[in-house]
Write an enzyme that holds these catalytic residues in place. Structure first.
Site, PDB file in Angstrom:
ATOM      1  N   ARG A 179       1.016  -0.663  -0.160  1.00 29.75           N
ATOM      2  CA  ARG A 179      -0.029  -0.147  -0.287  1.00 29.75           C
ATOM      3  C   ARG A 179       0.546   1.282  -0.524  1.00 29.75           C
ATOM      4  O   ARG A 179       0.433   2.341   0.450  1.00 29.75           O
ATOM      5  CB  ARG A 179      -0.417   0.354   1.364  1.00 29.75           C
ATOM      6  N   LYS A 239       1.837  11.737 -10.985  1.00 29.34           N
ATOM      7  CA  LYS A 239       1.016  10.649 -12.317  1.00 29.34           C
ATOM      8  C   LYS A 239       1.708   9.592 -12.263  1.00 29.34           C
ATOM      9  O   LYS A 239       2.541   9.140 -13.210  1.00 29.34           O
ATOM     10  CB  LYS A 239       0.432  10.646 -13.347  1.00 29.34           C
ATOM     11  N   GLU A 280       8.209  18.977 -25.303  1.00 27.10           N
ATOM     12  CA  GLU A 280       6.819  19.536 -23.874  1.00 27.10           C
ATOM     13  C   GLU A 280       7.863  20.751 -23.602  1.00 27.10           C
ATOM     14  O   GLU A 280       7.059  21.987 -22.461  1.00 27.10           O
ATOM     15  CB  GLU A 280       7.073  18.252 -23.177  1.00 27.10           C
ATOM     16  N   LYS A 336       5.473  22.862 -14.419  1.00 30.27           N
ATOM     17  CA  LYS A 336       4.663  21.905 -14.646  1.00 30.27           C
ATOM     18  C   LYS A 336       4.642  22.595 -12.570  1.00 30.27           C
ATOM     19  O   LYS A 336       3.398  21.656 -12.618  1.00 30.27           O
ATOM     20  CB  LYS A 336       5.310  21.158 -14.571  1.00 30.27           C
ATOM     21  N   GLU A 377      -6.159  17.521 -10.378  1.00 36.86           N
ATOM     22  CA  GLU A 377      -6.654  17.847 -11.482  1.00 36.86           C
ATOM     23  C   GLU A 377      -8.087  17.218 -12.079  1.00 36.86           C
ATOM     24  O   GLU A 377      -9.172  17.409 -12.798  1.00 36.86           O
ATOM     25  CB  GLU A 377      -6.555  15.867 -12.439  1.00 36.86           C
ATOM     26  N   ARG A 434      -4.833  22.981 -13.849  1.00 33.32           N
ATOM     27  CA  ARG A 434      -4.484  21.730 -14.660  1.00 33.32           C
ATOM     28  C   ARG A 434      -4.479  20.826 -15.955  1.00 33.32           C
ATOM     29  O   ARG A 434      -3.547  20.493 -16.854  1.00 33.32           O
ATOM     30  CB  ARG A 434      -3.909  19.792 -13.942  1.00 33.32           C
ATOM     31  N   ASN A 462      -3.075  19.895 -20.745  1.00 32.92           N
ATOM     32  CA  ASN A 462      -3.006  19.584 -21.862  1.00 32.92           C
ATOM     33  C   ASN A 462      -3.160  20.052 -23.265  1.00 32.92           C
ATOM     34  O   ASN A 462      -3.653  19.664 -24.282  1.00 32.92           O
ATOM     35  CB  ASN A 462      -4.414  18.777 -22.145  1.00 32.92           C
ATOM     36  N   HIS A 475      -2.515  18.201 -26.905  1.00 38.40           N
ATOM     37  CA  HIS A 475      -3.120  17.432 -26.180  1.00 38.40           C
ATOM     38  C   HIS A 475      -3.955  16.658 -26.798  1.00 38.40           C
ATOM     39  O   HIS A 475      -4.146  15.085 -26.883  1.00 38.40           O
ATOM     40  CB  HIS A 475      -2.593  17.061 -24.645  1.00 38.40           C
ATOM     41  N   HIS A 520      -3.742  13.663 -28.928  1.00 40.96           N
ATOM     42  CA  HIS A 520      -4.245  12.286 -28.813  1.00 40.96           C
ATOM     43  C   HIS A 520      -4.720  11.773 -29.811  1.00 40.96           C
ATOM     44  O   HIS A 520      -4.683  10.446 -30.251  1.00 40.96           O
ATOM     45  CB  HIS A 520      -5.474  11.935 -27.486  1.00 40.96           C
ATOM     46  N   HIS A 577       5.017   9.661 -28.897  1.00 40.74           N
ATOM     47  CA  HIS A 577       3.660  11.374 -28.564  1.00 40.74           C
ATOM     48  C   HIS A 577       4.195  12.828 -28.527  1.00 40.74           C
ATOM     49  O   HIS A 577       3.335  13.811 -28.562  1.00 40.74           O
ATOM     50  CB  HIS A 577       3.779  10.891 -27.338  1.00 40.74           C
TER      51      HIS A 577
END
Lengths: 379, 379
Positions: free
Chosen positions: A132, A154, A196, A237, A247, A251, A255, A258, A262, A277
């Site tokens: 955990r 993330k 980025e 960032k 988020e 935040r 994107n 993106h 995507h 990417h």
């Protein structure tokens, strides 16, 4: 530390990510792989390390890392996964988790991610769920991972139903970004990470974009400006993430580029031979500026300037530059509609009023996007 | 709500678990399966529900739950796993995660765990990791799950290397504990859950233990005292968990009876035909009191009184009551040494100065434990 180029033996830059209760440092500089042992012995005393890496990074750099840990007397074990996105799977997660448990690592020990974004996401998720939650150290070895994955917490894997659909928020205890390992990246991969870097200037730091226009060459060549650009990106960032850790709002600015990006990646079935990417994000950012200009929000000269800078960095900015069969407008629109940033049928996009002036537009008309894409594909 | 016995149609008891930023309610009472739709429609408006259950609970109670949700207009899907501990696996986790993603559930939707501890742990872990965290509702259907798993936020699965080694802390948004579904439990399973109820009295609530001695019969028979005992247990656990959410200190008191208990469970290879968890805890608690009495810490009459109460509830209190081959002392000692509460070779035990006066003893002499076990096995 014998491998440090004396010309680069300056102390690493430090970016503090000041999350309440879980603040951590990102150290950025040349030679950190060789210095890892002495740094970790001070920063995480008593922690044993479960190193997660991929075959490519292991072949290039693992011997130096383990030599550094051995010299510092830090116990460690290594688990290796195949390189590439397919390792972000339940199968490899179970493999990594089992290896960590087999090594009898405990909560106070640390998982060390030594690789690019795939390794960081997979190892970080394993660190989040073994017992955990174990401690977690990141040593990102790609420019993309250094400026993107090292801030935000993330972690996760992919599902057959979509990318990054399974995971956890798990903050690292420390990030060591060795700028010299980036010399082993192929130019295309370095450029993809640079997209980025540019993004942070475009979101809300126009003076950083100015500086990138000026310093692009030494950043690519490995001068001290490289660490400066990475540090500035991590700071940018971190500022966004601290304001909005889970988020819920701002935040979403991260994107930028993106949603289009995507959709383009999905349209080429995430085939890295056609598009990686960062390249998709590059096209997406150029499109976000052109679309904003078309709506009269963004000066046309800003859109032109963004496109010119990305091109100079070796990045694509147009759909027509994607190799292989032409991408159909319907496929892109379907991808945009499926994007997780869609709420109740309305399209949320990151648009811009100019370089460094991005904003969240929560109610964009799908028909206008469709028209814009038709023009892009015709032009 | 037609199935509510009018004699039990009192409003449910409410226990507030006041975790900072993530407070939630536990509602406890008869008829909550039938009332779930109307309660969830008010408490989690707009949330769709991914119900995770097992085949046994589904056969007994699922129709009533889905009828209640349908009546309230709440969209739902069901994923069923086989009953039993083996469902706490990577394989079933992936199965549940995939079913949730297949149903296109989003972050604002909820996973609803409808079953005992296995279902709660598995479904809660899935809720923690799908899209990096969905909402989570628990409807525990065993006494053990109602008094233990509904407070604390622990979720997870087993590894071939040990139980509960993989998981996450993920707090529910709401817990609905229907006391009438406990009528379908076999008596042995109800008694096993009751061992954990007794534990809360033994830790630090002597007056609750007194009350249990007085009210044991109506609790077992399903009188209103049952909901009262469950509510008191949830309150007791919540008080400990709130003081120590991440298990750094005082939460260890919840392990009263569990160090001996885990070693006994391991010694019978977790075979539920020989011993279920609550039975092992019952023996472990009786042992913790006898060992404490032997050390002169606990009055002998308190140890006797604990043993008598557990016996009266149909629970074992001695190693000799475990059916099958006799358990060897060496096997128990090995299990105790492997327990995760061991630090640097010293044994940490929960000992007691009497009923309701437990404490964490961080430096127990292994030789004394060994002698004690030799006596227990000889007697």
């Amino acid at each position: 530390m014998s491998d440090i180029d004396p010309g680069q033996a300056r102390p690493p830059r430090r970016v503090r990510v000041d999350l309440p209760g879980r603040a951590y440092d990102i150290l950025i500089g040349a030679g950190l792989v060789d210095a890892a042992g002495s740094i970790l012995a001070e920063r995480l005393p008593d922690a044993r390390l479960a190193i997660v890496t991929d075959e490519t990074v292991a072949a290039l750099h693992l011997d130096r890392l383990t030599a550094s840990l051995d010299a510092a007397g830090i116990a460690h074990a290594v688990v290796t996964v195949p390189p590439g996105e397919t390792s972000k799977s339940f199968r490899q997660l179970e493999h990594v988790v089992d290896a960590i448990l087999a090594g009898r690592f405990e909560r106070g020990d640390a998982v060390l991610a030594f690789g690019g974004g795939v390794v960081g996401d997979l190892a970080g998720f394993a660190a989040a769920i073994v017992r955990r939650g174990m401690r977690f150290v990141q040593m990102p070895t790609t420019l993309l991972a250094q400026v993107d994955s090292s801030v935000g917490g993330k972690t996760g894997i992919n599902s057959p139903r979509g990318k990054n659909l399974v995971g956890a928020f798990h903050q690292p205890d420390l990030v060591l970004a060795d700028t010299s390992v980036l010399d082993t990246l192929v130019p295309r991969e370095f450029a993809a990470g640079y997209a980025e870097v540019v993004k942070y200037g475009l979101i809300d730091r126009p003076e950083f974009f100015d500086w990138l226009e000026w310093k692009r060459a030494p950043i690519f060549a490995g001068g001290p400006e490289r660490a400066e650009a990475i540090a500035a990106s991590c700071e940018a960032k971190a500022a966004v993430v601290i304001a909005d850790e889970r988020e819920a709002g701002e935040r979403a600015l991260l994107n930028l580029g993106h949603t289009f990006g995507h959709a383009i990646e999905a349209a080429v079935a995430f085939d890295p031979a056609r598009l990686v990417h960062g390249e998709a994000v590059s096209i997406g950012m150029a499109q976000a500026h052109r679309f904003s200009a078309r709506l009269g929000l963004c000066p046309g000269q800003d859109a032109t300037r963004v496109e010119a800078h990305l091109k100079a960095a070796g990045l694509p900015t147009r759909l027509s530059e994607v190799p292989g069969a032409a991408i159909a407008r319907e496929v892109l629109m379907a991808g945009i509609a499926q994007d997780k940033k869609v709420k109740r049928g309305r399209l949320t996009f990151i648009l811009t009023r100019g370089i460094g002036r991005s904003f969240i537009a929560a109610d964009v008309d799908a028909a206008q996007i469709d028209e814009f894409l038709a023009e892009e594909l015709a032009g």
